[in-house]
Enzyme design. Sequence first.
Site, PDB file in Angstrom:
ATOM      1  N   HIS A 154      16.331  28.997   7.832  1.00  0.00           N
ATOM      2  CA  HIS A 154      17.523  28.948   8.662  1.00  0.00           C
ATOM      3  C   HIS A 154      17.333  29.748   9.948  1.00  0.00           C
ATOM      4  O   HIS A 154      17.698  29.314  11.042  1.00  0.00           O
ATOM      5  CB  HIS A 154      18.682  29.499   7.838  1.00  0.00           C
ATOM      6  CG  HIS A 154      19.986  29.535   8.563  1.00  0.00           C
ATOM      7  ND1 HIS A 154      20.792  28.430   8.703  1.00  0.00           N
ATOM      8  CD2 HIS A 154      20.637  30.551   9.184  1.00  0.00           C
ATOM      9  CE1 HIS A 154      21.877  28.765   9.382  1.00  0.00           C
ATOM     10  NE2 HIS A 154      21.810  30.046   9.681  1.00  0.00           N
TER      11      HIS A 154
ATOM     12  N   GLU B 188      15.365  22.961   5.786  1.00  0.00           N
ATOM     13  CA  GLU B 188      16.542  23.760   5.471  1.00  0.00           C
ATOM     14  C   GLU B 188      17.511  22.951   4.633  1.00  0.00           C
ATOM     15  O   GLU B 188      18.113  23.472   3.681  1.00  0.00           O
ATOM     16  CB  GLU B 188      17.193  24.192   6.781  1.00  0.00           C
ATOM     17  CG  GLU B 188      18.341  25.146   6.586  1.00  0.00           C
ATOM     18  CD  GLU B 188      19.259  25.177   7.793  1.00  0.00           C
ATOM     19  OE1 GLU B 188      19.616  26.271   8.212  1.00  0.00           O
ATOM     20  OE2 GLU B 188      19.615  24.088   8.277  1.00  0.00           O
TER      21      GLU B 188
ATOM     22  N   ASN C 126     -15.871  33.990  -4.372  1.00  0.00           N
ATOM     23  CA  ASN C 126     -16.995  34.074  -5.303  1.00  0.00           C
ATOM     24  C   ASN C 126     -16.518  34.192  -6.728  1.00  0.00           C
ATOM     25  O   ASN C 126     -16.992  33.506  -7.629  1.00  0.00           O
ATOM     26  CB  ASN C 126     -17.841  35.317  -4.992  1.00  0.00           C
ATOM     27  CG  ASN C 126     -19.043  34.949  -4.184  1.00  0.00           C
ATOM     28  OD1 ASN C 126     -19.350  33.786  -4.022  1.00  0.00           O
ATOM     29  ND2 ASN C 126     -19.727  35.961  -3.693  1.00  0.00           N
TER      30      ASN C 126
END
Lengths: 121, 170, 703
Positions: free
Chosen positions: C48, C70, C422
């Site tokens: 908003h 919204e 990793n």
Amino acid sequence: MAASILAVDDSASMRQMVSFTLKGAGYDVVEAADGVEALKIARTRSVNLVITDVNMPNMDGISLIRELRALPSYKFTPLLMLTTESSADKKQQGKSAGATGWIVKPFNPEQLLNTVKKVLS
Amino acid sequence: MPESANNVKQILGDDASGTQYLTCLLAGEQYGLNILQVQEIRGWEQVTRIPNSPRYIKGVINLRGTIVPILDLRLRFDLPAEPYSKETVVIVVRAADKKGNERSIGLVVDAVSDVIVARDEQVVCTPEFGANVPTENIIGLVSEGDEMVMLLDIASLLELDADEVGVTGG
Amino acid sequence: MSIDMAQFHQVFFEESFEGLDVMESGLLNMDPGTADVEEINAIFRAAHSIKGGSGTFGFMNVSDFTHVMETLLDEMRDGRRQVAADAIEVLLQSVDVLRDMLTAARDGGSADEARVKAQYSELQRVLADKHSSDDAVADPVKQASAVVPEVQPVGWKIVFRPHPHLMRTGNDPLRIIRELATLGETSVNCDLSELPAFEEFEPEDSYLSWDLRLHEPVDKSQIDEIFEWVEDDCDFAVVPVMPEGYDPAAAVEPPAASDQAEPVAQKKPHLTEVPPPEERRVTDERRNEAERRKTPAAAAGGSSSIRVDIHKIDALINMVGELVITQSMLGMLGEDFHISRVERLREGLTQLERHTRELQESVMQIRMVPISFSFSRFPRLVHDLSSKLNKKIELKMSGENTEVDKTVIEKIGDPLVHLVRNSLDHGIEKPEERLAAGKPETGIVRLSASHRGGNIVIEIRDDGRGLPRDKILKKAVERGLVKADDNLSDKDIYDLIFQPGFSTAEQVSDVSGRGVGMDVVRRNINELGGAIEIESTPGKGSAIIIRLPLTLAILDGQTIRIGKETYIVPLVSIVESIQIQESMLNTVVGRGETFTLREEYLPVVRMHEVFGIEDHDAKRLTDGILVVVEGEGRKCGLFVDDLLGQQQVVIKSLEANYRKVEGISGATILGDGSVALILDIPGLMRLAKQGGARTRAPLALTA
């Protein structure tokens, strides 16, 4: 003596814009980031007008309006909500809580000033 | 700045037709440094040695919060070393190196002489005359009275990568 | 009067990017089954704000796009729509698109139009699914009667009867009437009939009503607007005043009822098709790979700024105030100084020292940012990567509040990303493998940060399969890094993965094995003045431990003396300092002088040899001190003459005017104004290995 306005909005950029616009027109502006802060300020001083956003954390605009109306010095103070055009029920809620009116977002500085001038004249 | 230099600057004023050089003495020869590149002149002070650095890098000093290396010009040009005296001076110069970075270094010279003005056309290219100083560090020569001043290329002195260093076994 | 809005843009953008982070983390944390209203509300508010601000500041494309998001979120928080995983996914992707749009708006570029359109369609699709018509309520005010008689009225008659409580809404009838009067000449007739007797009179109530006549042919909507705020709080009627000779029978039929305000979602024209799901995934992936998330201070092309808690600034201001007082007190003492006042002078100087130190600490505090700025990208990364790898992985983070210097934050991001990738790629096993090994299906990666002994310690722990010790050894032997019969401890073997180009992954997945490599990670961390270590237990998991100094500009150092020269050893590298005994020393073939420390044979580094210092004091190892230091996983003992004090030093660059010196990381200025060099331990160890000092001219020249 300049009229004083309390501007409440959790968005810093909106607060800055509102504050800057109003100060530029000679008004005294106090800022708050949410309803809780605004209420704290209101309890220690009175202002001539409160402009508040609706969606804020900690205490939203409508609750703020309700709380402000309960303070003796804010019984008749104009309290304006910043709303978006598609929230008709928010306007209703605001009115039931005691809001004076609303300003529709997005607005530009001129629109803001015109409304404020009207209300404070 | 030593007084003589200041006086000369005042006398000459804005000589738009020439470049000012600070001249200094090194092993009996006069050398010139473009005055626009001279930051300041200090007396010799204690330096902090840098390990494994070329012989001519004496170390570094604290110049108002910045670390500046001190380079002994005699050693840099392989001239015989002399003990420092109270005339020994460090000229702090600043110029852009090959990479374009502005850097400051301090040059140890025997003494400061004067300030001279030379126009570009007065500067003569250095012939290969087996001078003390390698030609890549000289911009050119200028006559000052009956003396010859060798104008130093300060930027070239900033190049520290090529160093002659001897290695001892571990 | 026009106001330049651009001055507010920077704050708007900072705020909006923060809002995007809030939305993203909120959406990631949201569980379709158990989402709570407050969570959704927080995400809604962020959207908003972005919508409102972008509209106000003229970024209409952003505003329109956010509007749809919204709307969706609004339905969710009102309970009109269930929180479904599909919607969450679409919203997450929309956050990415929105981020691009905001970045483009901020930097003056342009967002990927096709992508924006596609995502917009997606959002609309979700909205259309089980579309509720609740949000299409036509605004009652706008539904003003469409009666427009062909003949225009010459004026209006307005009856305005405020309800008693009207003033309590902060509205003032007088103001409203005044406003009406600005439209044109107005005659006012006040009706006092409702006014009660004095005793019953409530001063806060409104009893008056008005008959107003506006002698101006304005548009009815203008009048309606003036009374808009109070229409529920009064009896209000507006009647047109027609010109003389007007015949009502000739009035035209009112036009057909105006279209109900279109459902917001359909305001846009029909957009292009949504690309197939895999394509979209890949686009996301591509962007995850590219470093899309910059830390707050690294805004592309924008000015670098930092948000600071206002309390920190206040504390700083107080401290400067105290400093000024102390300084002026000392100034006064200095004027007209007499030896009898030396005690006061001493006190003053102590105070000065204290205030300066406090000020320094406070200023350092300002540059401290919580490491959450670096950590914040990981939930999303883990979420996306684990789906891509088809693994179930949970990320647990702790210590996000741990504060680190801003410069460290900026440089630690990339190494951390590489290490976490990793872990996910090579460490955590596929669900089937985990179950077969008796582990829970979901692997856990723990990312934590804490302050320990003046350093930041960051740990990445996983409960995966651990490092493949034998594979690593094999590879290292193949590469000639070690010999097959070298007596290497497990720790030594794990350390080998920091060698350049080392990757034992069978398939070099583009996720982590791009040869960017652990060697680069270690180098980056060393450049920050830190250290990195690996621990591993086969089958159980691995842990990577990174230690970093609290700040890059200041270092805790131990001053050491060799001959007449002082050097600073970073405290973070020191294990301990000992006085050697003969019994600890031996010479190992092929490794030179060593000493024993708790069953380890560590090399002795004769500092005076490495640095070519001739007039050192201690000739025999037992006469000096051995400072045991650690760098890049290896330890050694530095042989020095003496230990001087420990102090915090400000790091100054040696390279700015000179150049990089092997074994030296920088310089500092001591209290007496002289320069001391700071040792770079890994570099020093390399130097020592290469053997010996280089010749130097005799030192006799120094005056």
